[in-house]
Scaffold this active site. Structure first.
Site, mmCIF file in Angstrom:
data_model
loop_
_atom_site.group_PDB
_atom_site.id
_atom_site.type_symbol
_atom_site.label_atom_id
_atom_site.label_comp_id
_atom_site.label_asym_id
_atom_site.label_seq_id
_atom_site.Cartn_x
_atom_site.Cartn_y
_atom_site.Cartn_z
ATOM 1 N N MET A 1 0.811 -1.224 0.000
ATOM 2 C CA MET A 1 0.000 0.000 0.000
ATOM 3 C C MET A 1 0.846 1.276 0.000
ATOM 4 O O MET A 1 0.335 2.343 -0.262
ATOM 5 C CB MET A 1 -0.923 -0.008 1.209
ATOM 6 N N HIS B 1 2.188 -12.274 -8.752
ATOM 7 C CA HIS B 1 0.869 -11.753 -8.346
ATOM 8 C C HIS B 1 0.963 -10.548 -7.419
ATOM 9 O O HIS B 1 -0.020 -9.876 -7.186
ATOM 10 C CB HIS B 1 0.047 -12.855 -7.693
#
Lengths: 141, 485
Positions: B386, B408
């Site tokens: 984040m 991923h």
């Protein structure tokens, strides 16, 4: 607090070691260790509702998995935070009965932490060592 | 941590461990990584990848993606293709969060237009998209209706007013795996999950407002074809899965497989978390059908969340979502097992490809791609931490080397327990705000666990996928707002 989290466990998950004088205490401690991943203060869970559980399994460690799975199930199905009470493990039959007591999640009183998705089989074990019972559990979060 | 002795460099960013590493290995291990990423990998990654190489029916290699880290059973970032006729299916090769995935939504808005409304936007998303432990969704369903959702996936949502046919066209498999059969899932799994459609969950699940800065467009031509045409264009990216329903499906079947494995199929495995059953067996087929139900739940979950995002943007900006240019670029999962056709020794073969923490990355011209993307290859969405950023990439022809799979995410380097001790959620929130990222979270402890320093460098991970020929970078997305579960 008869449990501790393992810092160098599986990277993306949470591993803990729990112990007790007997299996009843060990399973109670493991339930608290699991609940404590989801909520910061176990003391903030008030015993307002009760769920009776009876589970059995082929092995002792799988019995622990199924027991902890009850806590995780009720957290999603009914948004309940629960602690174990009156755990009685029948070692000969790999079965147990317990009362899970707690209440619905209330974010004004419960400081939430990480959601537990599942109890993994990774390194899962329950053993009697020295004078105590010990368990190692890895939770997927 | 040094890579195991005997690892050989096969090509740029590609390494191999021979099958002599551990007894019982049927195929070598192939690792895709830069030298730095290889050095940083936990030694458990190599051990787990070698364990995967022992599974019956594995074809080619046990693959390790550049973001790989130590998991349970399979490493996270592990790919294994099995021969469906004599091979196994393993829930541990998919993960508990079945079909967990990423969805990317573009807008026509720019940073300059969004900045004044950013707090309101993030606050409203935080209120309207439930997140955190035990959260309930906004789509109220009965267990019977939920059984329809898990068989019909995102299509159910569109038919019920939560989205458009274009959303479906730009979702992997149009948001519905056809083999889903609700009779293969336990009432317990349905009871656990039927109230959770439209929820983010927690852990590393998030919903972000992001911006594509001009200097972060790597391939301008592809970016334009994918709709990135303005400087500082704003996008929404989110990451979530099949919630408690999928977790319960995996839990149920792991135990079923454990029982059947030895007594019925005489299968010996190194680690119980690799519990498996022959794909063509009754247990294997039932799990495959149940897993597809969970996949459909996750596609439906992301579809109704997209609907909520459209509502929120429309409310905050006082204009219709279409008018704001809100459109889905793609939705792709990274915890799945799918039957796909790949070339093996020059001949097409059907394979059951397990991807656990790995994204499908089909190259140009491959069947199953939306018409819009047939020429350019499948969009691949890789979410970073984040604090750093995320990437849009495309699949490439050379991806055949790993059955068209790529990374991923960033990949964790620090355990959650350690991260929680090392960082403080409120301080992190404040520091991120100073750096232009406004975060709302259900849990400050959870926020601390997701600190950027707990992850590998996303830039290095995507570069490694490009060097190994697995996927091609299009643009980097920088977070400006974040809703954390």
């Amino acid at each position: 607090m008869p449990y501790e989290y393992v810092e160098d466990g599986v990277t993306s998950d949470v591993s803990f070691h729990a112990w007790g004088n007997d299996l009843d205490e060990l399973f109670t401690a493991a339930a608290d260790a699991t609940a404590n991943v989801m909520v910061a203060e176990l003391a903030s869970i008030e015993a307002r509702v009760s769920k009776h559980v009876a589970v059995s399994a082929e092995e002792l460690d799988l019995l622990l998995l199924r027991f902890l799975d009850e806590l995780i199930f009720h957290k999603d199905a009914e948004a309940l935070l629960l602690r174990a009470d009156g755990v009685h493990v029948d070692i000969a039959n790999h079965s147990l009965t317990a009362e899970l007591r707690g209440e619905p999640i209330d974010t004004s009183r419960h400081e939430l932490a990480a959601d537990v998705k599942a109890v993994t089989l990774h390194g899962l074990h329950v053993e009697h060592r020295g004078s105590h019972w010990h368990a190692h559990v890895t939770l997927d979060v | 941590m040094p890579a195991p002795e005997g690892i050989q460099r096969i090509g740029d960013g590609t390494w191999e461990l021979p099958p002599t590493l551990r007894p019982g290995m049927r195929v070598p291990v192939r690792v895709f990584a830069t030298e730095d990423l290889l050095r940083e990998m936990d030694d458990q990654v190599f051990i787990q990848a070698a364990n995967v190489a022992t599974l019956p029916g594995i074809v080619g290699y046990s693959f390790v993606m550049p973001d790989a880290h130590w998991g349970y059973g399979f490493p996270i970032g592990g790919v294994a293709a099995m021969n469906p006729d004599d091979g196994v299916i393993s829930p541990g090769g998919i993960g508990f969060d079945i079909n967990c995935g990423m969805r990317l939504v573009l807008t026509d808005l720019t940073l300059e237009e969004v900045q004044p409304k950013l707090r309101e936007l993030v606050d409203t998303l935080y209120e309207r998209v439930p997140a955190g432990v035990g959260c309930k969704g906004f789509v109220k369903l009965s267990p019977t209706e939920f059984a329809e959702v898990i068989e019909q996936g995102a299509g159910w949502c569109v038919r019920n007013g939560y989205g458009t046919d274009e959303d479906l066209a730009r979702t992997e498999e149009r948001g519905c795996l056809p083999g889903a059969d609700a009779s293969t899932v336990s009432p317990r799994a349905i009871e656990r999950g039927y109230r959770q459609i439209g929820t983010l969950g927690s852990g590393n699940h998030y919903l972000e407002i992001q911006v594509v800065r001009p200097e972060h467009v790597v391939d301008a031509e592809l970016a334009e074809r994918l709709g990135i045409t303005r400087p500082n264009q704003v996008a929404v990216m989110f990451h979530c899965g099949s919630r408690g329903f999928g977790h319960q499906v995996a839990t149920d079947y792991l135990q079923i497989f454990l029982r059947a494995m030895k007594s019925k199929y005489n299968l010996e495995i190194i680690d119980r978390e690799l519990a498996c059953a022959p794909f063509r067996s009754d247990e294997g087929q039932r799990y495959f059908a149940a897993m597809q139900c969970a996949a459909n739940m996750s596609f439906a979950n992301r579809q109704v969340i997209l609907h909520r995002i459209r509502e929120v943007f429309s409310t905050v900006f006082g204009r219709a979502a279409g008018d704001l240019g809100l459109r889905q670029i793609y939705d792709v999962a990274h915890n799945t097992a799918k039957l796909e056709t790949h070339e093996v020794n020059g001949r097409p073969r059907q394979l059951l490809v397990h991807r656990k923490g790995a994204t499908r990355a089909f190259g140009p011209g491959m069947p199953g791609l939306p018409t819009d993307y047939r020429e350019i290859g499948q969009p691949v969405i890789i979410g970073g931490s984040m604090e750093t950023g995320s990437y849009l990439l495309t699949g490439v022809a050379t991806g055949a080397a790993a059955f068209f799979s790529t990374a991923h995410g960033s990949g964790r380097t620090m355990s959650r327990t350690k991260a929680k001790r090392s960082f403080r959620g409120r301080e992190l929130q404040h520091s991120m705000e100073q750096r232009g990222i406004y975060v709302r979270t259900v849990s400050y402890a959870g926020l601390a666990e997701e600190a950027g320093a707990a992850y590998k460098s996303i830039d290095e991970v995507v570069e490694a996928t490009e060097r190994a020929g697995l996927s091609h970078r299009v643009a980097r997305f920088t977070p400006i707002g974040n809703v954390k579960g």
